[in-house]
Design a protein around this motif. Sequence first.
Motif, mmCIF file in Angstrom:
data_model
loop_
_atom_site.group_PDB
_atom_site.id
_atom_site.type_symbol
_atom_site.label_atom_id
_atom_site.label_comp_id
_atom_site.label_asym_id
_atom_site.label_seq_id
_atom_site.Cartn_x
_atom_site.Cartn_y
_atom_site.Cartn_z
ATOM 1 N N VAL A 129 75.014 43.110 51.237
ATOM 2 C CA VAL A 129 74.392 44.148 52.157
ATOM 3 C C VAL A 129 74.571 45.517 51.513
ATOM 4 O O VAL A 129 75.369 45.953 50.867
ATOM 5 N N ASP A 168 76.462 35.364 52.074
ATOM 6 C CA ASP A 168 75.585 35.729 53.120
ATOM 7 C C ASP A 168 74.697 36.643 52.744
ATOM 8 O O ASP A 168 74.966 37.919 52.228
ATOM 9 N N SER A 219 69.599 38.107 55.662
ATOM 10 C CA SER A 219 70.100 38.803 56.878
ATOM 11 C C SER A 219 69.242 40.009 57.558
ATOM 12 O O SER A 219 69.976 41.065 58.028
ATOM 13 N N PRO A 220 67.934 39.974 57.700
ATOM 14 C CA PRO A 220 67.264 40.911 58.320
ATOM 15 C C PRO A 220 67.456 41.120 59.596
ATOM 16 O O PRO A 220 67.665 39.825 60.210
ATOM 17 N N ASN A 221 67.171 42.220 60.383
ATOM 18 C CA ASN A 221 67.075 42.081 62.060
ATOM 19 C C ASN A 221 65.489 41.817 62.096
ATOM 20 O O ASN A 221 64.719 42.342 61.968
ATOM 21 N N TYR A 245 78.390 44.313 66.739
ATOM 22 C CA TYR A 245 78.161 43.871 65.505
ATOM 23 C C TYR A 245 79.464 43.378 64.923
ATOM 24 O O TYR A 245 79.517 42.209 64.189
ATOM 25 N N GLY A 248 69.637 39.133 62.153
ATOM 26 C CA GLY A 248 69.849 39.764 63.264
ATOM 27 C C GLY A 248 68.669 39.373 64.318
ATOM 28 O O GLY A 248 67.771 39.956 64.328
ATOM 29 N N TYR A 264 79.079 38.968 50.923
ATOM 30 C CA TYR A 264 78.392 39.855 51.865
ATOM 31 C C TYR A 264 77.218 40.554 51.160
ATOM 32 O O TYR A 264 77.795 41.766 50.586
ATOM 33 N N GLU A 271 72.834 35.810 64.637
ATOM 34 C CA GLU A 271 74.068 36.468 65.460
ATOM 35 C C GLU A 271 74.017 35.855 66.641
ATOM 36 O O GLU A 271 75.056 35.431 67.302
ATOM 37 N N HIS A 298 72.233 35.298 57.627
ATOM 38 C CA HIS A 298 72.842 35.934 59.106
ATOM 39 C C HIS A 298 71.956 36.814 59.697
ATOM 40 O O HIS A 298 71.952 38.033 59.773
ATOM 41 N N PHE A 337 82.412 46.871 56.207
ATOM 42 C CA PHE A 337 83.226 45.714 55.777
ATOM 43 C C PHE A 337 84.538 45.792 55.346
ATOM 44 O O PHE A 337 85.349 45.062 55.458
ATOM 45 N N GLN A 368 76.996 50.119 54.747
ATOM 46 C CA GLN A 368 77.836 49.399 55.763
ATOM 47 C C GLN A 368 79.284 49.102 55.067
ATOM 48 O O GLN A 368 79.997 48.542 55.471
ATOM 49 N N ASP A 412 80.703 39.601 63.538
ATOM 50 C CA ASP A 412 81.195 39.300 62.278
ATOM 51 C C ASP A 412 82.487 38.732 62.009
ATOM 52 O O ASP A 412 82.530 37.846 61.201
HETATM 53 N N1 ARG Z 1 71.367 42.441 60.130
HETATM 54 C C1 ARG Z 1 72.327 43.177 59.386
HETATM 55 C C2 ARG Z 1 71.319 44.512 59.064
HETATM 56 O O1 ARG Z 1 70.198 44.459 58.975
HETATM 57 C C3 ARG Z 1 72.885 42.914 57.994
HETATM 58 C C4 ARG Z 1 73.801 41.826 58.254
HETATM 59 C C5 ARG Z 1 74.666 41.660 57.217
HETATM 60 N N2 ARG Z 1 75.519 40.277 57.296
HETATM 61 C C6 ARG Z 1 76.630 40.372 58.190
HETATM 62 N N3 ARG Z 1 77.453 39.169 58.184
HETATM 63 N N4 ARG Z 1 77.030 41.125 58.663
HETATM 64 O O2 ARG Z 1 71.870 45.539 59.039
#
Ligand code: ARG
Length: 659
Positions: A412, A123, A126-128, A388, A165, A410, A339, A163, A420, A416, A392
């Motif tokens: 990331v 994973d 995964s940007p928002n 969130y 956002g 993951y 998401e 993934h 996790f 975070q 997940d």
């Molecule tokens: N979209 C989240 C962010 O920008 C990161 C996601 C990472 N992946 C996950 N499965 N939580 O902070």
Amino acid sequence: MQILALIRERFATVLSELIEDPKLRASSLERIVPSREPQLADYQANIAMPLQKPLGKPPLEIAQSIVDRLNLTDICSSVSIAGAGYINLKLSPDWLAKELDQAYIDPRVGVTSVKEPKTVVVDYSSPNVAKPMHVGHIRSTVIGDSIAKVMRFLGHKVITDNHLGDWGTQFGMIIYGYKHFRNEDDYRARPVAELSRLYRRVQSVIAYQAAVASIPRLEQGVENAHRKVQLATEKLNAAPNDKKTQKEVAAANNGLKQASEELASTQEKIAQAQSNPELLQDSERHPTLNEKVLGETAALHRGDKANLALWDEFLPHCQDEIHSVYRRLNIVFDHEFGESYYHDMLPAVIEELFAKSLAVPSDGAVCVFLPGFDAPMIVQKQDGAYLYATTDIATALFREREFGPDVSLYVVDHRQSEHFNKLFAVLEKIGLVHTQFKHVSFGTVLGTDGKPFKTRSGSVVGLESLLDEAVDRAWQVVCDPNRLKVAGLEMDDAEKRVVAETVGLGAIKYADLSHNRTSDYVFDMDKMVRLEGNTSAYVQYSYARAQSILRRAVAQDWTPDRWETAPMRLAENIEMSLGLQLSRFEEMLLQSMQDFTPNLITEYLFDLARLFSSFLDQCQVLKADTEREAFSRLKLTALVGRTLKQGLELLGIGVVDRM
Ligand code: ARG
């Protein structure tokens, strides 16, 4: 090719006769390592000393009895005992040359596939979406892509999932912005740019209002900190030599400093915002904007028709923007379940958590309490909204059903990690015990001032413009007319463009990967596009150098069919060192995936490139004394080139034949 493993196997046979305890045998084998003193040995076994106690014999005697029984005559040219009982191994140049001959005819340059392939979900990125992508997004994208590539190359079954956002508050923001601030013509003409503008406009009002609202709390904080300093100082006056009190005073002063700084920087932000009339007007007309935005998001999640229609309309534009970045960086995902994909599965997650007696109602919300954590994981808020974390959990359950991963990574941001840790604890309780979950965390990208990377104006740098800048710099460095002239390279603009793009994008990826992922790193464009030092340009240049030699060979009629089948010979020390480095490619890749640290790959490639350069300084290739020598060296050169190329490819970095 895993020479170390082969040597350890041979030792294992001997050790099984000498040592009964399997743990002790295993730890002894771990002590056989590539030597750090190449003039003494290629591999070194520091086994005997630690065995002194358990075996009750002097180390020299132990070392001798190991060496007496060892059968390494085919692999090694010498096996000797040094010092207090080190066993030094020198590989046989002939044996190594034959191994390299094998690697040469292998399209995988001698890298075997793992015997027990695992199913690995990665994973990453995964940007928002709906916010512009910035430099912070590079790390997850580049590190994740490289890990996926290496794991796949090693023979694992890898499934990559971006993934996205695509369902969070940022959509509430652009929906609100669209309803109240949009410029219809701009939106029609350039939707992505207009949505970005709306995002920023809403975001800055929210930030401003939050800053204003936080002032009383921050002032209170400073007051409290003052009081603490006062109390501690009084205490110290009563007992000036008490160490504990001295520390207390220092801590209190530190706390006061921090609280004051936070207040000052917030006040500065407010002052800055107040110099912007549009922002002030927005803020007056749209008080408590954050709540309104949350309301729009909640309406979207409830299935409000108007908001869903806007979301449907916006999402493809947002995706277009990030896809163009991925296209440029040459990054492809197997899946892009955002998401939003999991929204309908969320009620079932809560049910399952209740059914397994993991969820507990708490103040109207739903929580999972976890031993060892201060706060529970909240999976549903009082107002019914999911979080969130809930998504997940749904995602992990979905991946379990769809892919049944052995390993789930993951990639990331380190901020975070708490999320996790809790998530993995919950997943274990749910029963996903056969999957190894891992947060592959990474540090922050800093500017040359040591603070999180920003442009001079203070806004986070857009990713696209950053990529353009790297390509421009690469053009200046590599396609400099003087340099090309000296190098005897004539290039038309089309070729220069390809070179600059390959070197520029490579520079950004390589700089990111060459730092230990857990540390913060300074984004220094000047450093990363240099032709010297541990940079992609240097490694790419070394590849091009190898290609140039091979081209010149062809020009003097030494076509590959003439030398490819000739046996390699490692006669000179530098040839032997280069051969050894080549032989370690697979071992290094395996090691880099033990804790998912691609910086081991950049280090390897840098070392290989440097050894290649020394080799070219010390050995004639095209003007070698004999044809046989020339052919062997051409083959070595070609294998270096292919290994550099393969290594860079695993980092997502391309090469060019001329630079
Ligand atoms: N979209 C989240 C962010 O920008 C990161 C996601 C990472 N992946 C996950 N499965 N939580 O902070």
